[in-house]
Design a protein around this motif. Structure first.
Motif, PDB file in Angstrom:
ATOM      1  N   TYR A   1       0.827  -1.197   0.000  1.00  0.00           N
ATOM      2  CA  TYR A   1       0.000   0.000   0.000  1.00  0.00           C
ATOM      3  C   TYR A   1       0.873   1.263   0.000  1.00  0.00           C
ATOM      4  CZ  TYR A   1      -3.696  -3.222   1.450  1.00  0.00           C
ATOM      5  OH  TYR A   1      -4.583  -4.270   1.518  1.00  0.00           O
ATOM      6  N   ALA A   2       0.308   2.317  -0.597  1.00  0.00           N
ATOM      7  CA  ALA A   2       0.942   3.631  -0.482  1.00  0.00           C
ATOM      8  C   ALA A   2       0.761   4.190   0.911  1.00  0.00           C
ATOM      9  CB  ALA A   2       0.351   4.599  -1.513  1.00  0.00           C
ATOM     10  N   GLY A   3      -0.349   3.834   1.549  1.00  0.00           N
ATOM     11  CA  GLY A   3      -0.635   4.290   2.895  1.00  0.00           C
ATOM     12  C   GLY A   3      -1.892   3.622   3.399  1.00  0.00           C
ATOM     13  N   LEU A   4      -2.238   3.899   4.632  1.00  0.00           N
ATOM     14  CA  LEU A   4      -3.427   3.333   5.268  1.00  0.00           C
ATOM     15  C   LEU A   4      -4.420   4.451   5.554  1.00  0.00           C
ATOM     16  CD1 LEU A   4      -1.661   0.950   7.824  1.00  0.00           C
ATOM     17  CD2 LEU A   4      -2.443   0.414   5.496  1.00  0.00           C
ATOM     18  N   ALA A   5      -5.683   4.184   5.253  1.00  0.00           N
ATOM     19  CA  ALA A   5      -6.721   5.202   5.431  1.00  0.00           C
ATOM     20  C   ALA A   5      -6.910   5.545   6.912  1.00  0.00           C
ATOM     21  CB  ALA A   5      -8.033   4.717   4.835  1.00  0.00           C
TER      22      ALA A   5
ATOM     23  N   ASP B   1      -6.899  15.644 -10.698  1.00  0.00           N
ATOM     24  CA  ASP B   1      -8.058  14.796 -10.439  1.00  0.00           C
ATOM     25  C   ASP B   1      -7.559  13.632  -9.593  1.00  0.00           C
ATOM     26  OD1 ASP B   1     -10.105  12.867 -10.482  1.00  0.00           O
ATOM     27  OD2 ASP B   1     -10.817  13.551 -12.429  1.00  0.00           O
ATOM     28  N   PHE B   2      -8.099  13.525  -8.356  1.00  0.00           N
ATOM     29  CA  PHE B   2      -7.572  12.550  -7.410  1.00  0.00           C
ATOM     30  C   PHE B   2      -8.180  11.159  -7.569  1.00  0.00           C
ATOM     31  CE2 PHE B   2      -7.411  16.762  -5.278  1.00  0.00           C
ATOM     32  CZ  PHE B   2      -6.037  16.906  -5.309  1.00  0.00           C
ATOM     33  N   GLY B   3      -9.163  11.010  -8.436  1.00  0.00           N
ATOM     34  CA  GLY B   3      -9.711   9.690  -8.712  1.00  0.00           C
ATOM     35  C   GLY B   3     -10.673   9.152  -7.678  1.00  0.00           C
ATOM     36  N   ASP B   4     -11.107   9.991  -6.726  1.00  0.00           N
ATOM     37  CA  ASP B   4     -12.029   9.514  -5.696  1.00  0.00           C
ATOM     38  C   ASP B   4     -13.339  10.306  -5.690  1.00  0.00           C
ATOM     39  OD1 ASP B   4     -11.095  11.921  -4.782  1.00  0.00           O
ATOM     40  OD2 ASP B   4     -10.554  11.216  -2.768  1.00  0.00           O
ATOM     41  N   GLY B   5     -13.582  11.045  -6.769  1.00  0.00           N
ATOM     42  CA  GLY B   5     -14.819  11.807  -6.854  1.00  0.00           C
ATOM     43  C   GLY B   5     -14.802  13.140  -6.137  1.00  0.00           C
ATOM     44  N   SER B   6     -13.687  13.511  -5.527  1.00  0.00           N
ATOM     45  CA  SER B   6     -13.593  14.796  -4.832  1.00  0.00           C
ATOM     46  C   SER B   6     -13.335  15.917  -5.832  1.00  0.00           C
ATOM     47  CB  SER B   6     -12.480  14.754  -3.793  1.00  0.00           C
ATOM     48  OG  SER B   6     -11.226  14.525  -4.424  1.00  0.00           O
ATOM     49  N   GLU B   7     -13.433  17.149  -5.356  1.00  0.00           N
ATOM     50  CA  GLU B   7     -13.204  18.298  -6.221  1.00  0.00           C
ATOM     51  C   GLU B   7     -11.745  18.338  -6.693  1.00  0.00           C
ATOM     52  OE1 GLU B   7     -15.174  20.784  -7.458  1.00  0.00           O
ATOM     53  OE2 GLU B   7     -16.844  19.545  -6.756  1.00  0.00           O
ATOM     54  N   PRO B   8     -11.523  18.674  -7.964  1.00  0.00           N
ATOM     55  CA  PRO B   8     -10.137  18.812  -8.441  1.00  0.00           C
ATOM     56  C   PRO B   8      -9.421  19.952  -7.704  1.00  0.00           C
ATOM     57  CG  PRO B   8     -11.683  18.673 -10.278  1.00  0.00           C
ATOM     58  CD  PRO B   8     -12.506  18.874  -9.054  1.00  0.00           C
TER      59      PRO B   8
ATOM     60  N   GLY C   1      -8.846   1.737  -0.917  1.00  0.00           N
ATOM     61  CA  GLY C   1      -9.228   1.514  -2.300  1.00  0.00           C
ATOM     62  C   GLY C   1      -8.068   1.783  -3.242  1.00  0.00           C
ATOM     63  N   THR C   2      -8.352   1.660  -4.540  1.00  0.00           N
ATOM     64  CA  THR C   2      -7.364   1.929  -5.582  1.00  0.00           C
ATOM     65  C   THR C   2      -7.800   3.183  -6.322  1.00  0.00           C
ATOM     66  OG1 THR C   2      -6.866  -0.425  -5.830  1.00  0.00           O
ATOM     67  CG2 THR C   2      -6.242   1.030  -7.650  1.00  0.00           C
ATOM     68  N   TYR C   3      -6.901   4.165  -6.413  1.00  0.00           N
ATOM     69  CA  TYR C   3      -7.253   5.461  -6.991  1.00  0.00           C
ATOM     70  C   TYR C   3      -6.263   5.822  -8.088  1.00  0.00           C
ATOM     71  CZ  TYR C   3      -9.873   5.617  -2.627  1.00  0.00           C
ATOM     72  OH  TYR C   3     -10.706   5.325  -1.588  1.00  0.00           O
ATOM     73  N   ARG C   4      -6.807   6.346  -9.182  1.00  0.00           N
ATOM     74  CA  ARG C   4      -5.972   6.759 -10.312  1.00  0.00           C
ATOM     75  C   ARG C   4      -5.944   8.288 -10.370  1.00  0.00           C
ATOM     76  NH1 ARG C   4      -4.075   2.984 -13.556  1.00  0.00           N
ATOM     77  NH2 ARG C   4      -4.895   0.849 -13.351  1.00  0.00           N
TER      78      ARG C   4
ATOM     79  N   SER D   1       0.713   6.217 -11.551  1.00  0.00           N
ATOM     80  CA  SER D   1       0.478   4.842 -11.119  1.00  0.00           C
ATOM     81  C   SER D   1      -0.622   4.823 -10.063  1.00  0.00           C
ATOM     82  CB  SER D   1       1.764   4.242 -10.541  1.00  0.00           C
ATOM     83  OG  SER D   1       2.802   4.239 -11.500  1.00  0.00           O
ATOM     84  N   PRO D   2      -1.407   3.732 -10.008  1.00  0.00           N
ATOM     85  CA  PRO D   2      -2.504   3.679  -9.038  1.00  0.00           C
ATOM     86  C   PRO D   2      -2.023   3.882  -7.609  1.00  0.00           C
ATOM     87  CG  PRO D   2      -2.678   1.887 -10.620  1.00  0.00           C
ATOM     88  CD  PRO D   2      -1.339   2.513 -10.840  1.00  0.00           C
ATOM     89  N   VAL D   3      -2.827   4.618  -6.859  1.00  0.00           N
ATOM     90  CA  VAL D   3      -2.562   4.811  -5.438  1.00  0.00           C
ATOM     91  C   VAL D   3      -3.353   3.755  -4.681  1.00  0.00           C
ATOM     92  CG1 VAL D   3      -2.739   6.383  -3.474  1.00  0.00           C
ATOM     93  CG2 VAL D   3      -2.216   7.282  -5.754  1.00  0.00           C
ATOM     94  N   GLU D   4      -2.651   2.829  -4.047  1.00  0.00           N
ATOM     95  CA  GLU D   4      -3.296   1.770  -3.279  1.00  0.00           C
ATOM     96  C   GLU D   4      -3.360   2.191  -1.811  1.00  0.00           C
ATOM     97  OE1 GLU D   4      -4.606  -0.903  -4.489  1.00  0.00           O
ATOM     98  OE2 GLU D   4      -3.755  -1.040  -6.509  1.00  0.00           O
ATOM     99  N   VAL D   5      -4.572   2.335  -1.314  1.00  0.00           N
ATOM    100  CA  VAL D   5      -4.771   2.738   0.076  1.00  0.00           C
ATOM    101  C   VAL D   5      -5.382   1.562   0.824  1.00  0.00           C
ATOM    102  CG1 VAL D   5      -5.890   4.366   1.648  1.00  0.00           C
ATOM    103  CG2 VAL D   5      -5.068   5.146  -0.598  1.00  0.00           C
ATOM    104  N   GLY D   6      -4.706   1.114   1.865  1.00  0.00           N
ATOM    105  CA  GLY D   6      -5.183  -0.028   2.645  1.00  0.00           C
ATOM    106  C   GLY D   6      -6.013   0.402   3.834  1.00  0.00           C
ATOM    107  N   ASP D   7      -6.653  -0.587   4.444  1.00  0.00           N
ATOM    108  CA  ASP D   7      -7.445  -0.320   5.647  1.00  0.00           C
ATOM    109  C   ASP D   7      -6.631  -0.659   6.887  1.00  0.00           C
ATOM    110  OD1 ASP D   7      -7.381  -3.024   5.198  1.00  0.00           O
ATOM    111  OD2 ASP D   7      -9.405  -3.390   5.954  1.00  0.00           O
TER     112      ASP D   7
END
Length: 339
Positions: A189-193, A213-220, A234-237, A254-260
């Motif tokens: 993971y890149a980090g943990l939520a 664009d952070f890939g999670d639906g938030s405002e740019p 989750g996985t974010y592009r 590259s995809p940002v992998e965020v773990g729990d």
């Protein structure tokens, strides 16, 4: 000598007329307004210097100002007297126009002659440029670059410089690495939520604009180097649209992998190589761990936990833990040891 009714007396008075002294005053060359103060020299010693910008036998061009100034050396003693003056010129700095900054798109890599600079006769220096101002774009491996070019003009004792910037835009690309630090506790993971993800463009350049664009639906974001918080695993592009002058560059990272966060509540240190130690997914930062029995006796403590506590030498049962990382994130709970 005496005469009737008149008294006369005489006295001899001796006057010493000192001969003129012809001092020497070492010439002061033309100075620059930003130059250092110079020490004045004259003979014979013991006289006084005067004039604009003169203080304690030193001439300060900045204090005198630009123009032509008269400096005087005066000496008076028992042997004679004299004065001598000279004129000193203080020049202003040359005014330089380096020309407009230049932005080159990824497909524009031809050498060119810099223009628009003044006055003539200066010298260019910097990456990719000749003394006469012929610029050859360096090979940046398609990552672009920012190249400050220095124009230096020398007029008499004065030297001035000005900077012109050439920006080489990077090429549009995909799967660009984010250069994030490794999450030692969970390397996949890149980090943990919740995870604060620092982002930076391939090329950070003056006057460029950015849209993330952070890939999670938030405002740019239009910040140059934002830090975005991913609150859920989750996985974010991440994509970036950057504009350098008239050049638009699209970058997909590259995809940002965020773990729990995962806190196990049982370990089975029975030697079967499975679930042998207490291995929480708590933080990517260094963390301390304390372990207590149910009666409050501390049985383990470390300031730099490496997911390796296996309850060695302790009986099975319930133990309580406290975790605290370098960012003061904390977690506590219990874990069962069952062999």
């Amino acid at each position: 000598m005496a005469t009737a009714g008149i008294c006369l007396s005489t006295r001899r008075v001796r006057y010493v007329v000192a001969p003129p002294v012809v001092p020497t005053f070492a010439p002061v060359p033309t100075q620059c307004i930003v130059g250092a103060a110079v020490t004045l020299a004259a003979t014979p010693a013991g006289g006084t210097f005067s004039g604009p910008g003169v203080s304690n036998s030193r001439f300060d061009p900045a204090a005198a100002g630009t123009g032509t100034h008269t400096l005087t050396y005066s000496i008076t003693d028992s042997l004679g007297c004299g004065t001598l003056s000279q004129q000193v010129v203080v020049n202003r700095l040359p005014v330089i126009t380096p020309g407009r900054d230049t932005t080159l798109c990824a497909d524009l890599r031809q050498p060119f002659q810099l223009r628009g600079y003044a006055p003539a006769g200066g010298v260019w220096s910097g990456t990719g440029v000749t003394a006469g101002g012929f610029f050859t774009p360096p090979n940046t491996g398609n990552r672009g670059g920012v190249f400050p070019l220095i124009y230096t003009v020398t007029q008499g004792p004065c030297q001035a410089t000005a900077t012109r910037t050439v920006v080489l835009a990077p090429v549009s690309s995909q799967d660009v690495g984010l250069n994030l630090p490794e999450c030692a506790a969970a390397p996949r993971y890149a980090g943990l939520a919740p995870f604060d993800c620092p982002l930076s463009p391939v090329l950070l350049a003056p006057h460029a604009t950015y849209r993330w664009d952070f890939g999670d639906g938030s405002e740019p974001s239009t910040a140059a180097e934002p830090t975005h918080r991913y609150t859920q695993p989750g996985t974010y592009r991440v994509t970036l649209t950057a504009r350098y002058g008239n050049c638009e560059v699209l970058t997909g990272f590259s995809p940002v992998e965020v773990g729990d966060v995962f806190m196990p509540n049982i370990i089975t240190p029975n030697g079967d190589a499975t679930n042998q130690a207490f291995q929480p997914r708590f933080s990517c930062r260094p963390a301390s761990l304390e372990v207590y029995t149910r009666w409050g006796q501390r049985v383990y403590q470390t300031n730099n936990y490496h997911n390796n506590w296996d309850a060695a030498g302790l009986p099975d049962g319930i133990y309580y833990y406290q975790l605290r990382d370098a960012d003061d994130r904390r977690a506590k709970g219990w874990v069962e040891v069952r062999r």
